[in-house]
Design an enzyme around this catalytic site. Sequence first.
Site, PDB file in Angstrom:
ATOM      1  N   HIS A 140      -8.384   0.943  -3.925  1.00 37.60           N
ATOM      2  CA  HIS A 140      -9.310   0.702  -2.811  1.00 37.60           C
ATOM      3  C   HIS A 140      -9.998   2.021  -2.475  1.00 37.60           C
ATOM      4  O   HIS A 140      -9.370   2.926  -1.915  1.00 37.60           O
ATOM      5  CB  HIS A 140      -8.480   0.173  -1.634  1.00 37.60           C
ATOM      6  CG  HIS A 140      -9.252  -0.044  -0.369  1.00 37.60           C
ATOM      7  ND1 HIS A 140      -8.624  -0.266   0.842  1.00 37.60           N
ATOM      8  CD2 HIS A 140     -10.594  -0.088  -0.101  1.00 37.60           C
ATOM      9  CE1 HIS A 140      -9.542  -0.441   1.775  1.00 37.60           C
ATOM     10  NE2 HIS A 140     -10.747  -0.325   1.234  1.00 37.60           N
ATOM     11  N   SER A 187       0.855  -1.193   0.000  1.00 38.41           N
ATOM     12  CA  SER A 187       0.000   0.000   0.000  1.00 38.41           C
ATOM     13  C   SER A 187       0.887   1.238   0.000  1.00 38.41           C
ATOM     14  O   SER A 187       1.670   1.444   0.942  1.00 38.41           O
ATOM     15  CB  SER A 187      -0.880   0.018   1.244  1.00 38.41           C
ATOM     16  OG  SER A 187      -1.383   1.332   1.423  1.00 38.41           O
ATOM     17  N   HIS A 208      -1.200  -1.350  -4.322  1.00 39.89           N
ATOM     18  CA  HIS A 208      -2.490  -1.031  -3.676  1.00 39.89           C
ATOM     19  C   HIS A 208      -2.560   0.478  -3.398  1.00 39.89           C
ATOM     20  O   HIS A 208      -1.658   1.038  -2.759  1.00 39.89           O
ATOM     21  CB  HIS A 208      -2.589  -1.828  -2.375  1.00 39.89           C
ATOM     22  CG  HIS A 208      -3.879  -1.684  -1.640  1.00 39.89           C
ATOM     23  ND1 HIS A 208      -4.998  -2.439  -1.922  1.00 39.89           N
ATOM     24  CD2 HIS A 208      -4.237  -0.883  -0.602  1.00 39.89           C
ATOM     25  CE1 HIS A 208      -5.978  -2.118  -1.091  1.00 39.89           C
ATOM     26  NE2 HIS A 208      -5.546  -1.162  -0.282  1.00 39.89           N
ATOM     27  N   MET A 242     -11.360  -6.200   5.559  1.00 43.82           N
ATOM     28  CA  MET A 242     -10.563  -5.242   6.334  1.00 43.82           C
ATOM     29  C   MET A 242     -10.232  -5.851   7.696  1.00 43.82           C
ATOM     30  O   MET A 242     -11.125  -6.299   8.422  1.00 43.82           O
ATOM     31  CB  MET A 242     -11.338  -3.927   6.541  1.00 43.82           C
ATOM     32  CG  MET A 242     -11.617  -3.116   5.285  1.00 43.82           C
ATOM     33  SD  MET A 242     -10.170  -2.723   4.289  1.00 43.82           S
ATOM     34  CE  MET A 242      -9.158  -1.811   5.457  1.00 43.82           C
ATOM     35  N   ASP A 270      -6.641  -6.647   4.199  1.00 42.51           N
ATOM     36  CA  ASP A 270      -6.046  -5.306   4.223  1.00 42.51           C
ATOM     37  C   ASP A 270      -6.029  -4.764   5.650  1.00 42.51           C
ATOM     38  O   ASP A 270      -7.087  -4.537   6.244  1.00 42.51           O
ATOM     39  CB  ASP A 270      -6.871  -4.394   3.306  1.00 42.51           C
ATOM     40  CG  ASP A 270      -6.256  -3.016   3.133  1.00 42.51           C
ATOM     41  OD1 ASP A 270      -5.160  -2.765   3.679  1.00 42.51           O
ATOM     42  OD2 ASP A 270      -6.894  -2.179   2.447  1.00 42.51           O
ATOM     43  N   ASP A 291      -4.822   3.550  -1.849  1.00 41.14           N
ATOM     44  CA  ASP A 291      -5.908   3.833  -0.909  1.00 41.14           C
ATOM     45  C   ASP A 291      -6.481   5.222  -1.142  1.00 41.14           C
ATOM     46  O   ASP A 291      -5.825   6.226  -0.861  1.00 41.14           O
ATOM     47  CB  ASP A 291      -5.371   3.732   0.522  1.00 41.14           C
ATOM     48  CG  ASP A 291      -5.115   2.294   0.930  1.00 41.14           C
ATOM     49  OD1 ASP A 291      -6.056   1.480   0.830  1.00 41.14           O
ATOM     50  OD2 ASP A 291      -3.986   1.984   1.340  1.00 41.14           O
ATOM     51  N   MET A 296     -12.233   4.292  -0.366  1.00 39.51           N
ATOM     52  CA  MET A 296     -12.882   4.486   0.933  1.00 39.51           C
ATOM     53  C   MET A 296     -13.598   5.826   0.832  1.00 39.51           C
ATOM     54  O   MET A 296     -13.199   6.830   1.454  1.00 39.51           O
ATOM     55  CB  MET A 296     -11.822   4.452   2.050  1.00 39.51           C
ATOM     56  CG  MET A 296     -11.314   3.036   2.303  1.00 39.51           C
ATOM     57  SD  MET A 296      -9.708   2.984   3.097  1.00 39.51           S
ATOM     58  CE  MET A 296      -8.668   3.086   1.645  1.00 39.51           C
ATOM     59  N   MET A 318      -9.157   7.959  -0.070  1.00 41.26           N
ATOM     60  CA  MET A 318      -9.970   8.315   1.105  1.00 41.26           C
ATOM     61  C   MET A 318     -10.548   9.712   0.935  1.00 41.26           C
ATOM     62  O   MET A 318      -9.878  10.596   0.402  1.00 41.26           O
ATOM     63  CB  MET A 318      -9.100   8.281   2.363  1.00 41.26           C
ATOM     64  CG  MET A 318      -8.389   6.958   2.575  1.00 41.26           C
ATOM     65  SD  MET A 318      -7.547   6.931   4.160  1.00 41.26           S
ATOM     66  CE  MET A 318      -6.638   5.386   4.014  1.00 41.26           C
TER      67      MET A 318
HETATM   68  C1  DX5 Z   1      -6.237   1.300   5.676  1.00 44.00           C
HETATM   69  C2  DX5 Z   1      -5.807   1.022   4.265  1.00 44.00           C
HETATM   70  C3  DX5 Z   1      -4.698   0.058   4.156  1.00 44.00           C
HETATM   71  C4  DX5 Z   1      -3.415   0.516   4.828  1.00 44.00           C
HETATM   72  C5  DX5 Z   1      -2.746  -0.716   5.351  1.00 44.00           C
HETATM   73  O1  DX5 Z   1      -7.373   2.048   5.656  1.00 44.00           O
HETATM   74  O2  DX5 Z   1      -6.895   0.511   3.501  1.00 44.00           O
HETATM   75  O3  DX5 Z   1      -4.464  -0.325   2.807  1.00 44.00           O
HETATM   76  O4  DX5 Z   1      -2.538   1.176   3.972  1.00 44.00           O
HETATM   77  O5  DX5 Z   1      -1.657  -0.302   6.119  1.00 44.00           O
HETATM   78  P1  DX5 Z   1      -0.909  -1.279   7.118  1.00 44.00           P
HETATM   79  O6  DX5 Z   1      -0.406  -2.437   6.286  1.00 44.00           O
HETATM   80  O7  DX5 Z   1       0.192  -0.413   7.644  1.00 44.00           O
HETATM   81  O8  DX5 Z   1      -1.897  -1.699   8.139  1.00 44.00           O
HETATM   82 ZN    ZN Z   2      -6.435  -0.382   1.477  1.00 47.10          ZN
END
Ligand code: DX5
Ligand code: ZN
Length: 231
Positions: free
Chosen positions: A70, A12, A37, A141, A176, A39, A72, A41
Amino acid sequence: MTFDRRVKIAPSILSADFADFGREIRAVEDQGADWIHVDVMDGHFVPNLTFGPPAVKAFRKHVTTVMDVHLMIAPVDPYIEAFAEAGADILTAHIEAGPHPHRTLQAIRAAGMKAGVALNPGTPAGAVEHLLDLADMVCVMTVNPGFGGQKFLDMTGKVRRLRQMIGDRPVHIEVDGGVDPRTAPLVVAAGADVLVAGSAVFKGGSVGDPSPYGDNIRAIRAAAEAVSRAA
Ligand code: DX5
Ligand code: ZN
């Protein structure tokens, strides 16, 4: 993208240097990442803000593997076309993001991407039972989404249940949050094949000294494969 259930490590880039995404992506790919990956948000569905379609489009130029995006965010549907244009290979939406996940998954596929559906820790496996024929991946998750570096929540029972529900369908199970060499074997034994890892991949390295990324990826893969061979 061809389908297989071998273990895939998806770093990620939430844990990368935000001033140097291009080199960070190339560094983790050189060091053995299978997917990248990303993220996204929105500061509304989760209490953090990251990047939108223009940034994701810029990342695309550096990704030579699979760009796993991903979301969010809520709502999802108005942005599907923009993420397709940005070059996402897989677009994952949360089932909690709106009342019509069925429509969302159809729209993601219609836009030419693989469709993923993510479940927050409090959401049961059964919530996706009627979506499995429309999904290419289910993301479980193992932290509450929003931040990297959180403590792993044990969702192995949920992963096992999903693996049974999926049966022979070509649907990946991604995990994840909090994945590292200690937790990876637990989720792979339960049936996961895509392991997202942010802090556990990027710790100790940098674009100037990327070899720790490789060590970290190999440590997660070795721990996961030891159990998948035993299964
Ligand atoms: C959290 C994200 C993850 C995050 C994981 O909301 O969706 O993808 O980057 O990070 P680690 O591996 O540090 O938990
Ligand atoms: Zn993620």
